[in-house]
Every structure is written in structure tokens, then in C-alpha cells.
Motif scaffolding. Structure first.
Motif, PDB file in Angstrom:
ATOM      1  N   ILE B 104       0.832  -1.209   0.000  1.00  0.00           N
ATOM      2  CA  ILE B 104       0.000   0.000   0.000  1.00  0.00           C
ATOM      3  C   ILE B 104       0.872   1.267   0.000  1.00  0.00           C
ATOM      4  N   ARG B 105       2.120   1.086   0.446  1.00  0.00           N
ATOM      5  CA  ARG B 105       3.013   2.251   0.532  1.00  0.00           C
ATOM      6  C   ARG B 105       3.895   2.415  -0.702  1.00  0.00           C
ATOM      7  N   LEU B 106       3.590   1.690  -1.763  1.00  0.00           N
ATOM      8  CA  LEU B 106       4.470   1.765  -2.935  1.00  0.00           C
ATOM      9  C   LEU B 106       4.549   3.168  -3.530  1.00  0.00           C
ATOM     10  N   TYR B 107       3.554   4.009  -3.205  1.00  0.00           N
ATOM     11  CA  TYR B 107       3.608   5.394  -3.699  1.00  0.00           C
ATOM     12  C   TYR B 107       4.874   6.109  -3.218  1.00  0.00           C
ATOM     13  N   ASN B 108       5.482   5.579  -2.139  1.00  0.00           N
ATOM     14  CA  ASN B 108       6.739   6.181  -1.653  1.00  0.00           C
ATOM     15  C   ASN B 108       7.852   6.104  -2.697  1.00  0.00           C
ATOM     16  N   MET B 109       7.709   5.151  -3.629  1.00  0.00           N
ATOM     17  CA  MET B 109       8.683   5.054  -4.721  1.00  0.00           C
ATOM     18  C   MET B 109       8.624   6.313  -5.592  1.00  0.00           C
ATOM     19  N   LEU B 110       7.432   6.913  -5.684  1.00  0.00           N
ATOM     20  CA  LEU B 110       7.284   8.142  -6.470  1.00  0.00           C
ATOM     21  C   LEU B 110       7.626   9.374  -5.630  1.00  0.00           C
ATOM     22  N   LEU B 111       7.191   9.335  -4.355  1.00  0.00           N
ATOM     23  CA  LEU B 111       7.406  10.510  -3.493  1.00  0.00           C
ATOM     24  C   LEU B 111       8.852  10.629  -3.030  1.00  0.00           C
ATOM     25  N   HIS B 112       9.449   9.502  -2.676  1.00  0.00           N
ATOM     26  CA  HIS B 112      10.804   9.540  -2.103  1.00  0.00           C
ATOM     27  C   HIS B 112      11.725   8.535  -2.767  1.00  0.00           C
ATOM     28  N   PRO B 113      11.870   8.577  -4.075  1.00  0.00           N
ATOM     29  CA  PRO B 113      12.743   7.563  -4.687  1.00  0.00           C
ATOM     30  C   PRO B 113      14.202   7.770  -4.294  1.00  0.00           C
ATOM     31  N   ASN B 114      14.883   6.667  -3.980  1.00  0.00           N
ATOM     32  CA  ASN B 114      16.314   6.753  -3.700  1.00  0.00           C
ATOM     33  C   ASN B 114      17.044   6.269  -4.957  1.00  0.00           C
ATOM     34  N   PHE B 115      17.603   7.211  -5.684  1.00  0.00           N
ATOM     35  CA  PHE B 115      18.157   6.862  -6.993  1.00  0.00           C
ATOM     36  C   PHE B 115      19.461   6.077  -6.911  1.00  0.00           C
ATOM     37  N   MET B 116      19.939   5.815  -5.700  1.00  0.00           N
ATOM     38  CA  MET B 116      21.088   4.921  -5.550  1.00  0.00           C
ATOM     39  C   MET B 116      20.645   3.458  -5.637  1.00  0.00           C
ATOM     40  N   SER B 117      19.351   3.218  -5.436  1.00  0.00           N
ATOM     41  CA  SER B 117      18.872   1.841  -5.308  1.00  0.00           C
ATOM     42  C   SER B 117      18.596   1.211  -6.673  1.00  0.00           C
ATOM     43  N   PRO B 118      19.271   0.090  -6.984  1.00  0.00           N
ATOM     44  CA  PRO B 118      18.987  -0.594  -8.251  1.00  0.00           C
ATOM     45  C   PRO B 118      17.523  -1.021  -8.380  1.00  0.00           C
ATOM     46  N   LEU B 119      16.827  -1.154  -7.258  1.00  0.00           N
ATOM     47  CA  LEU B 119      15.415  -1.518  -7.335  1.00  0.00           C
ATOM     48  C   LEU B 119      14.604  -0.394  -7.977  1.00  0.00           C
ATOM     49  N   VAL B 120      14.978   0.847  -7.683  1.00  0.00           N
ATOM     50  CA  VAL B 120      14.311   1.995  -8.306  1.00  0.00           C
ATOM     51  C   VAL B 120      14.593   1.995  -9.817  1.00  0.00           C
ATOM     52  N   TRP B 121      15.852   1.728 -10.168  1.00  0.00           N
ATOM     53  CA  TRP B 121      16.170   1.660 -11.602  1.00  0.00           C
ATOM     54  C   TRP B 121      15.341   0.567 -12.265  1.00  0.00           C
ATOM     55  N   ASP B 122      15.190  -0.561 -11.574  1.00  0.00           N
ATOM     56  CA  ASP B 122      14.477  -1.691 -12.164  1.00  0.00           C
ATOM     57  C   ASP B 122      13.003  -1.350 -12.385  1.00  0.00           C
ATOM     58  N   VAL B 123      12.399  -0.697 -11.386  1.00  0.00           N
ATOM     59  CA  VAL B 123      10.992  -0.319 -11.530  1.00  0.00           C
ATOM     60  C   VAL B 123      10.831   0.621 -12.730  1.00  0.00           C
ATOM     61  N   ILE B 124      11.758   1.559 -12.864  1.00  0.00           N
ATOM     62  CA  ILE B 124      11.681   2.512 -13.981  1.00  0.00           C
ATOM     63  C   ILE B 124      11.791   1.762 -15.311  1.00  0.00           C
ATOM     64  N   VAL B 125      12.815   0.917 -15.435  1.00  0.00           N
ATOM     65  CA  VAL B 125      13.066   0.304 -16.736  1.00  0.00           C
ATOM     66  C   VAL B 125      12.001  -0.748 -17.074  1.00  0.00           C
ATOM     67  N   LEU B 126      11.470  -1.435 -16.052  1.00  0.00           N
ATOM     68  CA  LEU B 126      10.399  -2.408 -16.317  1.00  0.00           C
ATOM     69  C   LEU B 126       9.157  -1.697 -16.839  1.00  0.00           C
ATOM     70  N   ASN B 127       8.833  -0.553 -16.228  1.00  0.00           N
ATOM     71  CA  ASN B 127       7.674   0.208 -16.684  1.00  0.00           C
ATOM     72  C   ASN B 127       7.878   0.753 -18.090  1.00  0.00           C
ATOM     73  N   LEU B 128       9.082   1.254 -18.348  1.00  0.00           N
ATOM     74  CA  LEU B 128       9.360   1.782 -19.681  1.00  0.00           C
ATOM     75  C   LEU B 128       9.267   0.668 -20.725  1.00  0.00           C
ATOM     76  N   TYR B 129       9.787  -0.500 -20.375  1.00  0.00           N
ATOM     77  CA  TYR B 129       9.757  -1.608 -21.328  1.00  0.00           C
ATOM     78  C   TYR B 129       8.319  -2.076 -21.575  1.00  0.00           C
ATOM     79  N   ALA B 130       7.521  -2.107 -20.494  1.00  0.00           N
ATOM     80  CA  ALA B 130       6.114  -2.490 -20.663  1.00  0.00           C
ATOM     81  C   ALA B 130       5.420  -1.487 -21.574  1.00  0.00           C
TER      82      ALA B 130
END
Lengths: 224, 409
Positions: B104-130
Motif C-alpha cells: 500500500i506504501r508503494l507510492y513512496n517510490m514516487l514521493l521519495h525515490p532513492n536513486f542509488m537503489s537498483p530496485l528503483v532503476w528496475d521499476v523505472i526500466v520495467l515500466n518503460l519496457y512495458a
């Protein structure tokens, strides 16, 4: 100011008082131990792995300067407080457990279920609660709560709720041998810096480059 | 819609719904319903992420073969490639949800993304690829969006020409994101200096090679099921089979290369890894090598490609082998405790610090230095449901959209 801790293994008698004090004060649910004391080399605590060799090793969050847990956290829920302590914001953590894989010290713990249910499962007396009873916020962020939300990660905070009131962490206060000490690593004249210098202090897994702020003073070999 | 299609949609749809219900139940009770615990904190769900991400590579192989390398015979299969890519990359994102303690707190990825985290990169690139897969599929379908579907078509003078031009333009962008999803998903693991099993520069290229192998096998399987194994597409199937075989060979080379280097030096960490990988999981490891290799080799044989049951069994063997490979990402990482030391005064002793499990397991110590993980029932149900989702989506699109070449649809 950079928080640091020194643990004198010469003074540690392996009594696990710090473990229990930590567990109690920080209201850790069953199965969760932020602070652990072991007998290195032995599968059983307080059982020497070899004749004449016995020392104890307390391990909790090393509050690393280059903390992999903080780097991997996708939402910045794990962060460095201004004094260098690594804290978790219980209101922001999404529970992905990336930090648990990334931490080489194995000190991060997950709330696999609601603490009330965990108490029940472990057979605690009904409504029995222990630990610091109030939520604690640091700069608005919830870094301690007596009942953690299900699905978040938790770990040692160096007792943020006590330090913010000018008190020492529970493990430091609870150690009967006074083996633990906190201080300022930035101050070259601080007591802990002096001990680190004079007693050949070592860190855990220095080769991982995590730069822990917890230092250990090596014990002398035991007399047989 | 044929009766078989209807039944397949019903079954896969039902499995997906069951998985949603199971996930809601897990959300209520907590991840205590999985068999994970603190020392073994990722399991079937995250293996599923790696699996689905790999399967999504088909779109990349098709689009880049057609538009960058000029392999025109694959063109009729391009839409199937984009469709399986979209289905699998969205499945990859879905399977992460049940692993999250507080989705339920996944919106924190948009509000407070930590761009050092490869998980953030993965979410971005998975969405772009989709997104780019969906867009690419749409562009390819554009000339066939007629009749009741015409209202979804953008109005252009020459739909066929427009589709061709834009497909060619999108292909290189899609390629970039497509490579990106495998590399970054691999980096989630391989950046972790704490885990010797993962901490390897070979992991990202290996993820790319596995993906090209299994993603192409998924397209080949889908094409054979949709079009049959008649003469018409044999040429295309042969090319796909060749790509699968080469990719699997590169993957096995990268994997073995890594193992040899790990094993040769033979430090204590590596001993433990090899003990787990070749001891407890020896059969699984043999399978992860033999199954993809045998599957890919069988697909090279013309008589296999000309028989639907044989082709399906061979592609299936390869896909299952890759799934086992994905499952094996975890055991040698988690059962090798990073916090190990040579205790003072005990040279030669390699001692691991046990980890508090965080769970109440009757009959098991709270402090564990190894743990025999097997997924719980609910983990299996949810994973199967997400697989069913990917199948459901592909079938539904084939039934409702102009995915297949006209003469057969």
C-alpha cells in the motif's frame, strides 16, 4: 558529531544481559533479536570451541558509514541520522527486504506478522507488553514504535528513543562488566577514539568496505 | 472463439483470480504465510521476478532481428513477440507485489525515490519496457485495426506505411530498454557485495543471454501453438531455434566460467557456496544445465520443429530448466552467511554468525546459520496464478486483437 561504539571483548563475559536489555527495552517480538552475543567458533554459547579459547562476540547493527542497507532502500526509509546512526522510518518502509540481503552482518529483522499475533503464537501471556511504551519520532520520522507495523524491517537504533533524551542505549546501561561505551568518533580526544587507538580495535568485515562505526577491542588470550 | 480457447481462458483466468484471493489473504496475515525468514529473506516470488523478466526478451529478439538485422522472415511473428514481452514484463512487476510487506506504501517510490537503489532503476526500466512493448504492439497492429476496432486506430493517411516507419523507429529504443531490464534486474543481485554467490560481473551478461534463449523459446512456443508446425513458418522457426541454441550456449559458458573462477581459488566462502550448489542442490544444478541445453538442441532438429507435441515439449523443457536456474539464485546466497570470521586463536576455523529467524518455528532454533527453504503452498499458488495471468493475457489478446497474420485468424 559522529556516533560510535566500542565493545571491549576483554570485559565481555558473555552473559547476554545486553541482548535481553535490548530485547526488552525495544519491545522486540518473539524470534527477533537486534543484539546477539555468541561464542565464536562454537555452536553452543558459553561452550569453548577449544581448550583455553573462549571469548564472546556481541553483534548488532554496525551503523556503517557506507551502509549497503541505506543505499539499496528504494524509498529512503533506511537513512543516516545527523549523528551517523542508521535508522528506519517505520512509516515509510515498504517491506521489500532488499536491505536484509544487502546487510553483511545479518542484523536486519522483518515483521513477518503483526507483533500481537507473534506474541500469541509464542504463547505470551495475554495483553503482556514490554518495552519503551511510546512512539518515538526523530525529525518527524517514526524511528521507534512499541508495536511495529506488520511488514516492515527493524533493527538496532542505538536506542534513539533514549539517546534523544540524553540517556545511554539500553545495552550500554545493562552491561554488568561495563564493556560497552559510546562516544564521538569525530573527536580525536574522545574516550572511544583513545581506546580504538591504544587497544588495536578492529571492525567486523572491514574488507566489505562498509565502514562500521562499532569497534571491538580484542581480548587477551585466556590463562589456562 | 474456439472451445479450446474458451476453456484455456477460463482456466487461466480462474487461476489468476485464485492467486489474487491468496495474495489478499497473505496481505491480511503477513508474509508469515510464506516459508521465508530473516536469514532467507527472498524466495519463490523474487525468483519469479527473474524468470518473468527473462521470458520478456522475445519482443526484443524479434524487433531487433527484423529492423536492425533485416531478418524479414520473422516479421509475421513480431506481434506475438511484442505481446509475450508485454505479458511477461507485467507479470514480472505483478510477482513483486506479494513479496512486498507494505504494498500500500508503494507510492513512496514516487514521493521519495532513492536513486542509488537498483530496485528503483528496475521499476523505472520495467515500466518503460512495458510501455514501449505495448506501444510497439499497437503500432504493428495499426493497419489491421478495422471494423469494430477502427475507433482505436489513430487517423493517418497510410496506416501500413506509418506502422512500418514507426516500428522501425521504436525498435532501437525498445532494444535499449529490453537489454536494460535484464542488466538491471541482474544488478539488484550482483551489486550486493555481502553475497559472494551474487557478487559477480558475469551476472548481468548471463541474465541477457538466458533471457535471449528463454524469451525466444517462449515466442517459438507461442507461434507453434498459434500457427501450427506447417511449412509456412518453418524458416522462421529454424532461425528462432538457432538464436535459442546460441543464447543457451553463451549462458552456460558464462555460468561455468563464473563457477570455475569461484571454485579455483577455493577460499572458505567459495567452499560453502560449492557445498550448497553441488551438494544439497546437485540434482537441481544438473537439471538447470542439462534441461535448457537438451531443449535447445532438440529445437535445432527439424523433425522436432515439424511436430507440435515435440516442439512444445522441447521448448517446455528449456523453460522449466530456466525456471530451476532462477530458483537456484537464492539457496547459495542465503545459506552462506556473509558474517563469517576466523575466531581469534582458531586459525583454520570458518565460523558463521547465526541469524535470528524472526519467526516462531516449533522445533527449530531461533538462531539459524542454514535453512532448508521450500516455498509454502500460498507462494506456489500465487506464482502459478501470475503465470496463468501471462497466459490469459496472451490468449485474450489473440482472441480479441489482430495479433495473428490474417490468413489463419
Amino acid at each position: 558529531m559522529k556516533m560510535g561504539m566500542v565493545i571491549d571483548l576483554e570485559k565481555c563475559i558473555g552473559c547476554r544481559s545486553c541482548m535481553v536489555a535490548c530485547k526488552q527495552h525495544n519491545a522486540q517480538p518473539p524470534g527477533t533479536w537486534w543484539n546477539r552475543v555468541f561464542t565464536p567458533g562454537s555452536h553452543h554459547h558459553l561452550t569453548p570451541p577449544a581448550k583455553g579459547i573462549e571469548f564472546f562476540l556481541p553483534v548488532h547493527c554496525q551503523h556503517c558509514e557506507n551502509a549497503p542497507c541505506a543505499k539499496v532502500c528504494p524509498v529512503g526509509a533506511t537513512y543516516h541520522a545527523p549523528d551517523g546512526a542508521v535508522l528506519i522510518d517505520f512509516e515509510r518502509c515498504i517491506g521489500c527486504r532488499y536491505c536484509m540481503s544487502a546487510c553483511p552482518y545479518g542484523v536486519r529483522q522483518f515483521n513477518w506478522e503483526a507483533p500481537e499475533k507473534a506474541h500469541q503464537r509464542a504463547g505470551y501471556q495475554e495483553h503482556y507488553r514490554f518495552g519503551y511504551p511510546e512512539d518515538h519520532r526523530k525529525e518527524g520520522r517514526l524511528v521507534y514504535a512499541p508495536l511495529r507495523p506488520k511488514g516492515v524491517v527493524e533493527k538496532c537504533t542505538f536506542c534513539a528513543q533514549y539517546r534523544d533524551k540524553g540517556e545511554l542505549p539500553a545495552c550500554v546501561r545493562g552491561c554488568p562488566g561495563k564493556a560497552r561505551m559510546i562516544g564521538d568518533l569525530d573527536d580525536p580526544d574522545s574516550e572511544i577514539r583513545k581506546l580504538i587507538r591504544e587497544r588495536n580495535a578492529f571492525q567486523l568485515l572491514p574488507e566489505k568496505g562498509t565502514k562500521p562505526t562499532v569497534y571491538y577491542l580484542p581480548p587477551k588470550a585466556k590463562e589456562i | 472463439m474456439s472451445a479450446t480457447m474458451k476453456n484455456a481462458l477460463r482456466i487461466s483466468g480462474a487461476l489468476f483470480l485464485i492467486a489474487i484471493v491468496a495474495w489478499l489473504y497473505q496481505l491480511k496475515e503477513g508474509l508469515v504465510l510464506t516459508n521465508l525468514q530473516n536469514s532467507y529473506s527472498w524466495g519463490l516470488y523474487i525468483s519469479g521476478l527473474a524468470f518473468f523478466v527473462g521470458n520478456a526478451a522475445g519482443g526484443l529478439v524479434l524487433s531487433s532481428s527484423i529492423y536492425l538485422f533485416g531478418v524479414k522472415k520473422l516479421k509475421p511473428l513480431a506481434k506475438l513477440g511484442a505481446l509475450t514481452a508485454f505479458a511477461n514484463v507485467t507479470a514480472a512487476m505483478l510477482i513483486v507485489l506479494p513479496d512486498i510487506g507494505k504494498p500500500i506504501r508503494l507510492y513512496n517510490m514516487l514521493l521519495h525515490p532513492n536513486f542509488m537503489s537498483p530496485l528503483v532503476w528496475d521499476v523505472i526500466v520495467l515500466n518503460l519496457y512495458a510501455a514501449v512493448s505495448a506501444l510497439y504492439l499497437y503500432i504493428l497492429m495499426l493497419p489491421d485495426l478495422t471494423g469494430p476496432l477502427a475507433r482505436f486506430a489513430v487517423k493517418v493517411a497510410d496506416p501500413a506505411g506509418f506502422s512500418e516507419t514507426w516500428a522501425r523507429r521504436i525498435a532501437p529504443v525498445a532494444l535499449l530498454f529490453a537489454i536494460g531490464i535484464h542488466v538491471i534486474t541482474a544488478w539488484i543481485f550482483s551489486t550486493q557485495g555481502a553475497r559472494d554467490w551474487w557478487f559477480s560481473p558475469a551476472m548481468a551478461p548471463d541474465f541477457v543471454s538466458v533471457a535471449i534463449g528463454v524469451g525466444t523459446a517462449v515466442v517459438l512456443l507461442a507461434a507453434a501453438l498459434a500457427y501450427g508446425t506447417g511449412e509456412k513458418y518453418q524458416d522462421a522457426y529454424q532461425t528462432l531455434a538457432l538464436i535459442v541454441f546460441m543464447a543457451v550456449c553463451v549462458h552456460l559458458f558464462l555460468m561455468m566460467n563464473d563457477l570455475v573462477i569461484h571454485a579455483w581459488f577455493g577460499d572458505a566462502e567459495t567452499h560453502r557456496i560449492m557445498e550448497i550448489a553441488w551438494g544439497d542442490f546437485a540434482w537441481a544444478h544438473i537439471f538447470e544445465v542439462v534441461a535448457p541445453l537438451a531443449g535447445a538442441w532438440l529445437l535445432l532438429q527439424e523433425r522436432v520443429r515439424r511436430s507440435l507435441p515435440r516442439l512444445a515439449a522441447s521448448a517446455g523443457l528449456l523453460i522449466v530448466g530456466v525456471f530451476v536456474h532462477r530458483f537456484l539464485i537464492m539457496p547459495a546466497a542465503y545459506n552462506n552467511i556473509p558474517m563469517t570470521m576466523t575466531p581469534l586463536g582458531l586459525p583454520g576455523v570458518h565460523w558463521s554468525l547465526p541469524i535470528a529467524s524472526g519467526r516462531f518455528f516449533p522445533g527449530l532454533s531461533t538462531f539459524l546459520d542454514s535453512y532448508a527453504y521450500a516455498p509454502s503452498f500460498i507462494e506456489v499458488v500465487i506464482l502459478l496464478g501470475i503465470m496463468a495471468y501471462a497466459v490469459f493475457l496472451v490468449l485474450l489478446a489473440i482472441a480479441k486483437l489482430p495479433i495473428l497474420a490474417k490468413e489463419v485468424s
